[in-house]
Design a protein around this motif. Structure first.
Motif, PDB file in Angstrom:
ATOM      1  N   ASN A 575       0.662  -1.702   0.129  1.00 36.68           N
ATOM      2  CA  ASN A 575       0.149   0.368  -0.033  1.00 36.68           C
ATOM      3  C   ASN A 575       1.123   0.886   0.421  1.00 36.68           C
ATOM      4  O   ASN A 575       0.244   2.625  -0.065  1.00 36.68           O
ATOM      5  N   ALA A 604      -0.442   9.524   4.910  1.00 44.69           N
ATOM      6  CA  ALA A 604      -1.013   8.002   4.529  1.00 44.69           C
ATOM      7  C   ALA A 604       0.089   7.315   4.435  1.00 44.69           C
ATOM      8  O   ALA A 604       0.402   5.965   5.213  1.00 44.69           O
ATOM      9  N   ILE A 608       1.536   3.607   6.912  1.00 47.59           N
ATOM     10  CA  ILE A 608       1.185   2.634   6.826  1.00 47.59           C
ATOM     11  C   ILE A 608       2.794   1.870   7.083  1.00 47.59           C
ATOM     12  O   ILE A 608       3.142   1.006   7.794  1.00 47.59           O
ATOM     13  N   VAL A 611       2.715   1.487  10.615  1.00 45.06           N
ATOM     14  CA  VAL A 611       1.989   0.009  11.375  1.00 45.06           C
ATOM     15  C   VAL A 611       2.988  -1.131  11.105  1.00 45.06           C
ATOM     16  O   VAL A 611       2.823  -2.096  11.584  1.00 45.06           O
ATOM     17  N   LYS A 614       5.863  -1.221  13.113  1.00 42.74           N
ATOM     18  CA  LYS A 614       4.834  -1.824  14.360  1.00 42.74           C
ATOM     19  C   LYS A 614       4.298  -3.634  14.668  1.00 42.74           C
ATOM     20  O   LYS A 614       5.161  -4.339  15.190  1.00 42.74           O
ATOM     21  N   LYS A 615       4.629  -4.178  13.666  1.00 39.28           N
ATOM     22  CA  LYS A 615       4.141  -5.124  12.784  1.00 39.28           C
ATOM     23  C   LYS A 615       5.078  -6.096  12.864  1.00 39.28           C
ATOM     24  O   LYS A 615       5.365  -7.240  13.491  1.00 39.28           O
TER      25      LYS A 615
ATOM     26  N   MET B   1       2.035   9.663  20.730  1.00 38.63           N
ATOM     27  CA  MET B   1       0.975   9.096  20.449  1.00 38.63           C
ATOM     28  C   MET B   1       0.264   9.983  21.707  1.00 38.63           C
ATOM     29  O   MET B   1      -0.971   9.792  22.154  1.00 38.63           O
ATOM     30  N   LYS B 113      -6.153   4.119  13.890  1.00 39.42           N
ATOM     31  CA  LYS B 113      -5.077   4.031  13.871  1.00 39.42           C
ATOM     32  C   LYS B 113      -3.958   2.949  15.400  1.00 39.42           C
ATOM     33  O   LYS B 113      -3.555   2.436  15.409  1.00 39.42           O
ATOM     34  N   PHE B 116      -5.183   0.062  16.199  1.00 44.63           N
ATOM     35  CA  PHE B 116      -3.731  -1.124  15.996  1.00 44.63           C
ATOM     36  C   PHE B 116      -2.548  -0.545  16.705  1.00 44.63           C
ATOM     37  O   PHE B 116      -2.354  -1.573  17.474  1.00 44.63           O
ATOM     38  N   LEU B 117      -2.395   1.201  16.892  1.00 43.86           N
ATOM     39  CA  LEU B 117      -0.856   1.066  16.911  1.00 43.86           C
ATOM     40  C   LEU B 117      -0.790   0.329  18.844  1.00 43.86           C
ATOM     41  O   LEU B 117       0.091   0.263  19.350  1.00 43.86           O
ATOM     42  N   LEU B 123      -2.252  -8.564  15.526  1.00 46.89           N
ATOM     43  CA  LEU B 123      -1.388  -8.028  14.133  1.00 46.89           C
ATOM     44  C   LEU B 123      -1.913  -8.963  12.793  1.00 46.89           C
ATOM     45  O   LEU B 123      -1.613  -8.103  11.778  1.00 46.89           O
ATOM     46  N   GLU B 127      -2.606  -5.622   8.144  1.00 43.56           N
ATOM     47  CA  GLU B 127      -2.776  -5.512   6.523  1.00 43.56           C
ATOM     48  C   GLU B 127      -3.905  -4.450   6.736  1.00 43.56           C
ATOM     49  O   GLU B 127      -3.854  -4.064   6.010  1.00 43.56           O
ATOM     50  N   VAL B 129      -5.865  -3.180   8.530  1.00 46.34           N
ATOM     51  CA  VAL B 129      -6.009  -1.847   8.468  1.00 46.34           C
ATOM     52  C   VAL B 129      -5.359  -0.787   8.360  1.00 46.34           C
ATOM     53  O   VAL B 129      -5.393   0.029   7.518  1.00 46.34           O
ATOM     54  N   SER B 130      -4.053  -1.149   7.549  1.00 43.87           N
ATOM     55  CA  SER B 130      -3.255  -0.543   6.929  1.00 43.87           C
ATOM     56  C   SER B 130      -3.676   0.192   5.351  1.00 43.87           C
ATOM     57  O   SER B 130      -3.759   0.513   4.266  1.00 43.87           O
ATOM     58  N   ASP B 131      -4.969  -1.202   5.194  1.00 43.84           N
ATOM     59  CA  ASP B 131      -5.717  -0.712   4.063  1.00 43.84           C
ATOM     60  C   ASP B 131      -6.507   0.435   4.460  1.00 43.84           C
ATOM     61  O   ASP B 131      -6.420   0.972   3.468  1.00 43.84           O
ATOM     62  N   ILE B 133      -6.263   2.221   6.480  1.00 39.53           N
ATOM     63  CA  ILE B 133      -5.396   3.947   6.878  1.00 39.53           C
ATOM     64  C   ILE B 133      -5.566   4.796   5.114  1.00 39.53           C
ATOM     65  O   ILE B 133      -5.920   5.772   4.877  1.00 39.53           O
ATOM     66  N   GLU B 134      -5.058   3.615   4.586  1.00 42.21           N
ATOM     67  CA  GLU B 134      -4.859   3.607   3.317  1.00 42.21           C
ATOM     68  C   GLU B 134      -6.231   4.678   2.310  1.00 42.21           C
ATOM     69  O   GLU B 134      -6.088   5.679   2.499  1.00 42.21           O
ATOM     70  N   SER B 137      -7.837   7.514   4.023  1.00 42.94           N
ATOM     71  CA  SER B 137      -6.952   8.794   3.786  1.00 42.94           C
ATOM     72  C   SER B 137      -7.070   9.203   2.600  1.00 42.94           C
ATOM     73  O   SER B 137      -7.050  10.907   1.676  1.00 42.94           O
ATOM     74  N   GLU B 434       6.109  23.051   1.809  1.00 46.96           N
ATOM     75  CA  GLU B 434       7.456  22.285   1.808  1.00 46.96           C
ATOM     76  C   GLU B 434       8.463  23.755   1.106  1.00 46.96           C
ATOM     77  O   GLU B 434       9.252  23.697   1.265  1.00 46.96           O
TER      78      GLU B 434
END
Lengths: 620, 449
Positions: A575, A604, A608, A611, A614-615, B1, B113, B116-117, B123, B127, B129-131, B133-134, B137, B434
């Motif tokens: 991702n 984003a 990722i 995450v 962490k994993k 966090m 997020k 999860f963290l 665990l 994956e 979760v990352s999907d 978040i992706e 966002s 930037e």
């Protein structure tokens, strides 16, 4: 012969690198093509300037030489922005191009463990991706455990004036023809950069009555934390201000196709902050005149520098251009302006320690890393020298953070963002500049220097005394209370200040924007040095802003603490946007914080990445 | 966090109830500081607490607050959820309050997020979760950008450009102190420029209410003593427009009786008749109830009887509505006029028997809200809380500059707040900082050695 550390190049980066390595007890060799050009100033005759002056202070706090040599070698000094806020003040001196190199050489020759050799380096010896030594142009080999390249503009450099292109460095020195090609063979990405310098004029041919003088300050200053000033205010030399005019502009426009830049003879990328005069005239057509500063190069020869008049025009056009300037109608050019292009490595190939990612124990510093400026070079040299030494002792590298020094900002920018043009430090590049001040360089860095072993015990004691004074003054302001009497009442009234309660502590009074330390000093003697008063006033007066900045820093530091393992495989992270993946793969940031500053890596992607860490690593 | 995040976790303006969720160390303290019934720091975990959200002394809304202490929560941090009475104005206000008290607006997907963290989600689920978040966002990012129409983006870009020009100018003064062609930014110069920027931002915010009108209509409350004819006015308005009579009970407080459409804009008619006429102690609590309605509606129509002299209660109601947008409808003008009114009041006369004056009433509403001029495609509206919060944040930083100019704070420090405002507007239109500044510096000023 075998050395712990070899430094190639005797410019501002090389001098600091060699000195600090030797000071740290490493058997060090500094190789330069010409001993007389040690710490040469091929461009402007000044040290410091906005942001750069603070870099010099920081170098000094860390045990570097630049500030001390500048203090011994200048004929004018000024605090820039002295009327603005405390965060943006910066020293600049006009340094003598003869005495500065001489004083630097003296210091280097007095440094134990340091040998200086005149030679030209053409190749490096690498075994199993580890540095082993160097090969000189006469094929002589010298072995070392660690190598620092500070070759400046000398890699395949060309000097350009109009359509004339000469192989060689400033002063017509020989260039290194093969070193950059050899680095390329080892896997380095080489980029071509360009910079330039203005013409020099014979002083006796200038009509100074037509120019307006610029003076040094009436207050004594030193760059160094350890020196007392050795100059006299009244002995300072003047610089002068003049302007270009319509005639100058017309000559330039008429001859534009003859300049190296506009004639298409240059392939390197020049810096925007230091454009040639032809650039300025083309890009800012409606400007009627441009400022130029006339600055003496030295007290020991008759040559002046025209700041703001850098060009790559042919010599005959330069004559016309210079003669069109008021005061310079009959002046003689002693050295024509030129553009210079040279090879540099892509700084994204460096770790924040300035060690290259490709070859172990190979460090680079200064213009070879794509920067511009004596101060930027010296800062990197110092850090490379420290880290090369630490690496040999198997110690963690010394990496300054963006909130600790302009040097941290400089190196982080270089290794995280890279650069497409010679990189110059600007105050606007530092997001926490309120903390990166001229006045607090030692408070930010001397403790580090002490731990690193880069300063003498005497210098450390100096700092501790200074710190004690600051704390004493703070204590004094907390415990001393203003007793209101008639005279004091009158004083507040005269200034239109509202009268405080009787026995208010001075520190509370200072928090009021209108009340200064000087004002209080008139009523209660505050027995401390002005420099101490300045630092403490800043802390008290701008507390709100300082707290705000510190909060920002806290957030940043939390991200910096999240380390990314060196062996991370970005291909395994699902991702990630492909641009982010490519950049992360190339730059290999050491922390989530650094990763988040890479352009093209968006929030984003950072989520990722977090995450995934962490994993895979159970990393917080 | 370690920071505390907050967001509205229900769709805005859709449900009758909105939930504002906070997660993090300070979640309970923050809500406690704006809650007036009990000390939330002392309540048991996983409890629901009744009370009011207050801003200083003022009651904002009657709410239920769920307090859930870590670790048995979704994020494994302290979570507080405020259940309030829907409505964009109230929900936004409460979100702003928690942000004022130290929470930060959550990023898209941030609660998940954190879950999860902090190890709340196993665990194995990583994956996905990352999907998530992706996708969240990415979607949010697009929404944030597409959610703004082109014109609004342009308006914000222009304001941002003004700020950037100022920053670049200040930077040039600092980095090139001897360069005389750049204007020296003085306190007076800055004040003038910043005041203009402030006005631009205020205009954006005042337009935000137009955005709200387009999205969720105008809440119009009909109030008045019993038997002055509120219901018949309501019915007359509805009959004529053949609007659908709905019976959505919104909150315990308001009853939206019906919706009608004026120039494409929804008018939510809130009749207080039901509340009033089932109540026996009309005289006493009538005014109190009306006060609440007056507070929550956008427009108040106070109905009076032409055929009667003003009672004490009428007078009190007239006073109450003066602080709000109001129309006074004097009903029963077919009967003899006994009422005496100050002619400064915003009055329309008519009666429901002959359907007299109702057109005038509608016309008045159209005029008051410029409904004939609202064109969805053209105007620049901020329409969601995220947008409004960011613009308000920018405005706050700008206002701080004006205050600090008076204190003679050096320009380079004032610039810190300029950058703040610039960043916030940047987030709004999806542009990052930037190299913009450095580019601007060298584009606008002729600098160099």
């Amino acid at each position: 012969m075998n050395y712990d550390i070899i430094v190639v190049g005797g410019g501002h980066a090389g001098c600091e690198a060699a000195h600090i390595a030797a000071f740290l007890g490493k058997k060090t060799l500094l190789i330069t093509m010409n001993k007389n050009n040690i710490a040469d100033m091929p461009c402007n005759p000044s040290i410091g300037g906005t942001a750069k002056g603070v870099i010099v202070r920081d170098i000094d706090a860390l045990g570097g030489l630049m500030g001390k040599v500048a203090d011994e070698s200048h004929f004018q000094i000024k605090m820039l922005n002295s009327k603005k806020g405390p965060a943006v003040r910066s020293l600049r001196c006009q340094a003598d191009k003869i005495t500065y190199p001489q004083n630097m050489l003296k210091k280097l020759e007095a440094t134990n463990n340091l040998t200086i050799k005149e030679a030209l380096v053409e190749d490096i010896i690498v075994k199993d991706n580890k540095i082993k030594g160097i090969i000189l142009s006469n094929q002589e080999k010298i072995m070392c455990n660690s190598l620092i390249l500070t070759t400046g503009t000398y890699l395949k450099s060309n000097i350009l004036r109009g359509d004339v292109s000469l192989e060689g460095g400033p002063h017509g020195e020989k260039r290194s023809n093969f070193l950059s090609d050899n680095l390329k063979k080892l896997g380095f990405t080489i980029q071509r950069l360009k910079t330039g310098t203005p013409p020099r004029i014979k002083a006796s041919s200038i009509d100074f009555t037509k120019c307006s003088p610029e003076y040094g300050d009436n207050i004594y200053y030193t760059f160094s934390h350890d020196d007392e000033p050795i100059y006299k205010i009244e002995d300072q030399q003047k610089c002068y201000l003049i302007y270009t005019n319509n005639k100058t502009h017309q000559i330039i426009l008429d001859n534009l196709d003859k300049s190296s830049m506009y004639g298409g003879y240059v392939t390197g990328v020049g810096p925007r902050y230091c454009p040639s005069i032809e650039d300025k005239i083309v890009r800012f057509k409606d400007k009627e005149r441009h400022q130029l500063f006339l600055e003496p190069e030295s007290m020991y020869y008759d040559e002046w520098y025209i700041q703001g008049f850098s060009t790559s025009m042919p010599e005959d056009v330069q004559d016309q251009m210079v003669h069109s300037l008021e005061g310079l109608e009959t002046s003689i050019i002693t050295k024509y302006a030129y553009a210079i292009e040279y090879d540099a490595i892509d700084p994204l190939q460096l770790n924040p320690s300035l060690e290259t990612k490709i070859i172990e124990n190979l460090f680079t510093a200064g213009q070879i890393n794509g920067t511009s400026g004596y101060e930027e070079a010296a800062a990197q040299g110092l850090i490379a020298g420290i880290n090369a030494s630490r690496k040999l002792e198997e110690k963690e590298p010394f990496i300054l953070k963006r909130n600790e020094s302009y040097i941290g900002v400089l190196i982080d920018d270089l290794v995280t963002k890279g650069t497409q043009e010679p990189y110059r430090m600007l105050t606007s590049r530092a997001e926490y500049r309120l903390l990166l001040r001229h006045d607090n360089a030692d408070l930010r860095l001397r403790e580090y220097a002490h731990t690193l072993g880069t300063i003498t015990s005497e210098m450390y004691e100096n700092y501790q005394n200074h710190l004690a004074e600051i704390n004493n003054l703070k204590e004094f302001l907390k415990t001393t209370k203003l007793e209101i009497n008639l005279e004091i009442k009158e004083k507040f009234k005269n200034n239109d200040f509202s009268l405080p309660l009787n026995k208010t502590p001075l520190i509370e009074l200072l928090k009021r924007p209108e009340i200064t330390m000087e004002f209080l000093d008139e009523m209660i003697n505050i027995p401390f040095d002005n420099s101490i008063k300045d630092i403490v006033s800043i802390d008290i007066k701008y507390e709100g802003y300082i707290v705000k900045t510190k909060k920002e820093i806290e957030k940043m530091l939390k991200l910096e603490e999240k380390q990314i393992p060196k062996d991370i495989d970005y291909k395994k992270i699902k991702n990630l946007a492909s641009e982010a993946r490519d950049k992360l793969e190339r730059i290999r940031p050491i922390s989530i914080g650094q990763a988040s500053r890479i352009s093209g890596v968006n929030p984003a992607d950072i989520s990722i990445l977090a995450v995934y860490l962490k994993k895979e690593y159970n990393n917080d | 966090m370690e920071d505390t995040i907050a967001a509205i976790s229900t769709s805005l303006g859709v449900g009758a109830i909105s939930i504002i969720r906070l997660s993090g160390k300070e979640a309970i303290n923050i809500v406690n500081s704006i809650f007036n019934q009990k000390d939330l720091t002392k309540v048991k975990t996983h409890t629901i607490n009744y009370g009011f959200i207050i801003d200083n002394e003022e009651e904002i809304d009657e709410v239920l607050v769920s307090v859930m202490r870590k670790p048995k929560t979704f994020t494994m941090e302290d979570i507080v959820e405020i259940n309030c009475h829907g409505g964009i104005a109230t929900t936004t206000k409460i979100l702003e309050l928690v942000i004022d008290h130290g929470a930060r607006l959550a990023e898209p997907g941030e609660f998940t997020k954190r879950a999860f963290l902090n190890g709340r989600i196993s665990l194995l689920e990583a994956e996905s979760v990352s999907d998530l978040i992706e996708s969240v966002s990415e979607k949010q990012r697009k929404l944030a950008i597409n959610g703004l129409n082109g014109r609004l983006t342009n308006v914000i870009k222009k304001i941002r450009d003004k700020i950037l020009d100022l920053i670049a100018n200040i930077e040039v003064n600092i980095d090139y102190p001897e360069y005389e062609d750049a204007i020296e930014v003085t306190h007076n110069y800055l004040k003038e420029k910043v005041n203009k920027i402030k006005k631009d931002l205020e205009l954006l915010l005042s337009n935000a209410s137009v955005g709200k009108i387009i999205k969720s209509g105008i809440d119009v409350a009909l109030i008045g003593r019993p038997n002055v004819g509120k219901s018949s006015i309501l019915n007359a308005l509805l009959n004529e427009d053949k609007a659908i009579v709905t019976d959505i009970s919104g909150t315990t407080r308001d009853i939206i009786e019906a919706k009608m459409v004026l120039n494409g804009i929804t008018i939510n008619l809130i009749d207080t008749a039901g509340i009033r006429e089932t109540s026996d102690i009309v005289e006493k609590i009538g005014v109190d109830k009306s006060k609440q309605i007056i507070n929550s509606a956008d427009l108040i129509i106070l109905v009076l009887n032409n055929n009667e002299e003003l009672t004490e209660e009428d007078k009190e109601l007239i006073n109450e509505v003066q602080e709000k947008t109001n129309i006074i409808f004097v009903n029963k003008n077919d009967l003899k006029t006994k009422i005496k009114l100050d002619n400064k009041l915003n009055v329309i006369k008519g009666n429901t028997k002959e359907l007299n004056g109702l057109e005038d009433l509608k016309q008045k509403i159209i005029e008051m809200y410029n409904l004939d001029k609202i064109n969805e495609k053209d105007l620049t509206y901020l329409s969601n809380v995220r947008q409004i919060t960011l613009v308000k944040g920018a405005l706050e930083s700008i206002t701080k500059i004006l205050k600090d100019i008076e204190k003679n704070i050096p320009i380079d420090m004032l610039e810190i707040n300029l950058r703040d405002a610039f960043d916030k507007l940047g987030i709004l239109i999806g542009e990052t900082y930037e190299y913009e500044l450095i580019d601007k510096l060298f584009k606008n000023f002729c600098l160099g050695k």
